[in-house]
Design a protein around this motif. Structure first.
Motif, PDB file in Angstrom:
ATOM      1  N   PRO A   1       0.216  -1.256   0.155  1.00 36.45           N
ATOM      2  CA  PRO A   1       0.091  -0.135   0.385  1.00 36.45           C
ATOM      3  C   PRO A   1       0.686   1.691  -0.294  1.00 36.45           C
ATOM      4  O   PRO A   1       0.792   2.350  -0.371  1.00 36.45           O
ATOM      5  N   SER A   2       1.832   1.507   1.120  1.00 43.48           N
ATOM      6  CA  SER A   2       2.785   2.281   0.596  1.00 43.48           C
ATOM      7  C   SER A   2       3.404   3.132  -0.516  1.00 43.48           C
ATOM      8  O   SER A   2       3.947   4.295  -0.683  1.00 43.48           O
ATOM      9  N   ASN A   3       3.555   2.159  -1.601  1.00 45.35           N
ATOM     10  CA  ASN A   3       4.112   1.971  -3.260  1.00 45.35           C
ATOM     11  C   ASN A   3       3.658   1.681  -3.982  1.00 45.35           C
ATOM     12  O   ASN A   3       4.431   2.440  -5.087  1.00 45.35           O
ATOM     13  N   ALA A   4       2.437   1.302  -3.570  1.00 49.13           N
ATOM     14  CA  ALA A   4       1.423   1.329  -5.250  1.00 49.13           C
ATOM     15  C   ALA A   4       0.894   2.070  -5.868  1.00 49.13           C
ATOM     16  O   ALA A   4       1.374   1.749  -7.472  1.00 49.13           O
ATOM     17  N   LEU A   5       1.003   3.733  -5.864  1.00 46.11           N
ATOM     18  CA  LEU A   5       0.673   4.840  -6.080  1.00 46.11           C
ATOM     19  C   LEU A   5       1.795   4.718  -7.387  1.00 46.11           C
ATOM     20  O   LEU A   5       1.620   4.745  -8.514  1.00 46.11           O
ATOM     21  N   GLU A   6       2.708   4.285  -6.810  1.00 48.17           N
ATOM     22  CA  GLU A   6       3.837   4.795  -7.941  1.00 48.17           C
ATOM     23  C   GLU A   6       4.791   3.863  -8.613  1.00 48.17           C
ATOM     24  O   GLU A   6       5.247   4.158  -9.375  1.00 48.17           O
ATOM     25  N   TYR A   7       4.494   2.934  -7.911  1.00 42.49           N
ATOM     26  CA  TYR A   7       4.377   1.623  -9.143  1.00 42.49           C
ATOM     27  C   TYR A   7       3.426   1.577  -9.920  1.00 42.49           C
ATOM     28  O   TYR A   7       3.113   0.710 -11.501  1.00 42.49           O
ATOM     29  N   LEU A   8       1.964   1.706 -10.025  1.00 41.88           N
ATOM     30  CA  LEU A   8       1.424   2.228 -11.059  1.00 41.88           C
ATOM     31  C   LEU A   8       1.567   3.084 -11.965  1.00 41.88           C
ATOM     32  O   LEU A   8       1.918   2.769 -13.324  1.00 41.88           O
ATOM     33  N   SER A   9       2.355   4.111 -11.498  1.00 40.47           N
ATOM     34  CA  SER A   9       3.133   5.600 -12.671  1.00 40.47           C
ATOM     35  C   SER A   9       3.729   4.554 -13.059  1.00 40.47           C
ATOM     36  O   SER A   9       4.428   4.568 -14.577  1.00 40.47           O
ATOM     37  N   ILE A  10       4.351   3.810 -12.510  1.00 41.19           N
ATOM     38  CA  ILE A  10       6.260   2.873 -13.681  1.00 41.19           C
ATOM     39  C   ILE A  10       5.495   2.126 -13.994  1.00 41.19           C
ATOM     40  O   ILE A  10       5.805   1.996 -15.844  1.00 41.19           O
ATOM     41  N   ALA A  11       4.120   1.782 -13.702  1.00 45.73           N
ATOM     42  CA  ALA A  11       4.101   0.770 -14.483  1.00 45.73           C
ATOM     43  C   ALA A  11       3.533   0.330 -15.581  1.00 45.73           C
ATOM     44  O   ALA A  11       3.059   0.347 -16.885  1.00 45.73           O
ATOM     45  N   ASP A  12       2.254   2.324 -16.289  1.00 44.41           N
ATOM     46  CA  ASP A  12       1.854   3.191 -17.135  1.00 44.41           C
ATOM     47  C   ASP A  12       2.798   3.742 -17.667  1.00 44.41           C
ATOM     48  O   ASP A  12       2.948   2.700 -19.171  1.00 44.41           O
ATOM     49  N   VAL A  13       4.510   3.732 -17.360  1.00 47.39           N
ATOM     50  CA  VAL A  13       4.756   4.415 -18.472  1.00 47.39           C
ATOM     51  C   VAL A  13       5.731   3.141 -19.111  1.00 47.39           C
ATOM     52  O   VAL A  13       5.952   3.439 -20.552  1.00 47.39           O
ATOM     53  N   ARG A  14       6.143   1.966 -18.430  1.00 51.58           N
ATOM     54  CA  ARG A  14       6.710   0.773 -19.005  1.00 51.58           C
ATOM     55  C   ARG A  14       5.577  -0.019 -19.743  1.00 51.58           C
ATOM     56  O   ARG A  14       6.255  -0.472 -20.728  1.00 51.58           O
ATOM     57  N   ARG A  15       4.086   0.334 -19.566  1.00 53.11           N
ATOM     58  CA  ARG A  15       3.356  -0.892 -20.004  1.00 53.11           C
ATOM     59  C   ARG A  15       3.800  -1.731 -19.705  1.00 53.11           C
ATOM     60  O   ARG A  15       3.453  -2.955 -20.200  1.00 53.11           O
ATOM     61  N   SER A  16       3.986  -1.716 -18.559  1.00 53.38           N
ATOM     62  CA  SER A  16       4.056  -3.512 -17.660  1.00 53.38           C
ATOM     63  C   SER A  16       2.546  -4.159 -17.475  1.00 53.38           C
ATOM     64  O   SER A  16       1.710  -3.707 -16.099  1.00 53.38           O
TER      65      SER A  16
ATOM     66  N   ALA B   1       1.941  -6.955 -15.916  1.00 55.75           N
ATOM     67  CA  ALA B   1       1.869  -7.072 -14.521  1.00 55.75           C
ATOM     68  C   ALA B   1       2.278  -6.223 -13.338  1.00 55.75           C
ATOM     69  O   ALA B   1       1.408  -7.107 -12.277  1.00 55.75           O
ATOM     70  N   LEU B   2       3.051  -5.727 -13.782  1.00 53.78           N
ATOM     71  CA  LEU B   2       2.567  -4.592 -12.613  1.00 53.78           C
ATOM     72  C   LEU B   2       1.841  -4.449 -12.465  1.00 53.78           C
ATOM     73  O   LEU B   2       1.133  -3.417 -10.839  1.00 53.78           O
ATOM     74  N   MET B   3       1.172  -4.101 -13.556  1.00 49.36           N
ATOM     75  CA  MET B   3      -0.730  -2.558 -13.026  1.00 49.36           C
ATOM     76  C   MET B   3      -1.381  -3.905 -12.952  1.00 49.36           C
ATOM     77  O   MET B   3      -2.310  -3.043 -11.737  1.00 49.36           O
ATOM     78  N   ALA B   4      -1.556  -4.461 -12.837  1.00 48.88           N
ATOM     79  CA  ALA B   4      -2.384  -5.236 -12.009  1.00 48.88           C
ATOM     80  C   ALA B   4      -2.300  -5.781 -10.203  1.00 48.88           C
ATOM     81  O   ALA B   4      -2.919  -5.350  -9.845  1.00 48.88           O
ATOM     82  N   ALA B   5      -0.988  -6.071 -10.556  1.00 46.76           N
ATOM     83  CA  ALA B   5       0.030  -6.113  -9.057  1.00 46.76           C
ATOM     84  C   ALA B   5      -0.564  -4.803  -8.012  1.00 46.76           C
ATOM     85  O   ALA B   5      -0.992  -4.937  -7.158  1.00 46.76           O
ATOM     86  N   ALA B   6      -0.063  -3.703  -8.693  1.00 43.75           N
ATOM     87  CA  ALA B   6       0.088  -2.327  -7.917  1.00 43.75           C
ATOM     88  C   ALA B   6      -1.378  -1.786  -8.331  1.00 43.75           C
ATOM     89  O   ALA B   6      -2.612  -1.143  -6.655  1.00 43.75           O
ATOM     90  N   LEU B   7      -3.194  -1.729  -9.204  1.00 47.05           N
ATOM     91  CA  LEU B   7      -4.096  -1.904  -8.354  1.00 47.05           C
ATOM     92  C   LEU B   7      -4.599  -2.876  -8.025  1.00 47.05           C
ATOM     93  O   LEU B   7      -6.067  -2.703  -6.980  1.00 47.05           O
TER      94      LEU B   7
END
Length: 152
Positions: free
Chosen positions: A84-99, A101-107
């Motif tokens: 929960p403390s890093n999910a928003l940042e990881y979601l933004s990273i996933a969006d840029v990278r079009r990842s 798997a990471l987008m699903a995990a962060a969401l």
């Protein structure tokens, strides 16, 4: 080995090494982050504590300097450490990278912890900076509620 053998891990550095006239190059990372990046370039690996401490900065550097293997290492770290403390940042990273798997995990983490996340300053800032991702979060939240039988 040729003098630019360490640069071989990055297309950016391969291109840059031969162009440097005085052997110097200003890099934007802090000295500690730069040391972690250089350690990776020399060894091809990173100790877990450096990855944990500098993963986001190293990830951005891996994109900027075209270091594909470092990008993969960081993404694998993100996937196993999303919370929960890093999910928003990881979601933004996933969006840029079009990842996906990471987008699903962060969401997934965001939706499960929405009450905890939604009332933070970080979330307010996130919604201003990433309106499209904020809509995605809202839709995921509503879809998860619908699957539990919650309507309207």
């Amino acid at each position: 080995m040729p003098p630019d053998h360490k640069a071989a891990r990055s297309n950016y550095f391969k291109k840059s090494v031969n162009k440097l006239s005085d052997g110097t190059r200003k890099l934007p990372e802090s000295s500690e982050e730069l040391k972690a990046l250089l350690d990776f370039l020399y060894t091809g690996s990173l100790p877990e504590e450096k990855l944990e401490k500098h993963s986001c900065t190293l990830y951005r550097a891996s994109q900027k300097y075209e270091i594909g293997y470092l990008m993969e290492i960081c993404e694998r770290y993100f996937l196993r450490s999303v919370n929960p403390s890093n999910a928003l940042e990881y979601l933004s990273i996933a969006d840029v990278r079009r990842s996906q798997a990471l987008m699903a995990a962060a969401l997934g983490v965001i939706v499960k912890n929405m009450y905890r996340i939604a009332f933070t300053k970080e979330f307010e800032d996130f919604t201003s900076k990433y309106p499209d991702l904020s809509v995605l979060i809202t839709r995921e939240l509503l879809n998860s509620k619908r699957s539990l039988g919650w309507e309207k």
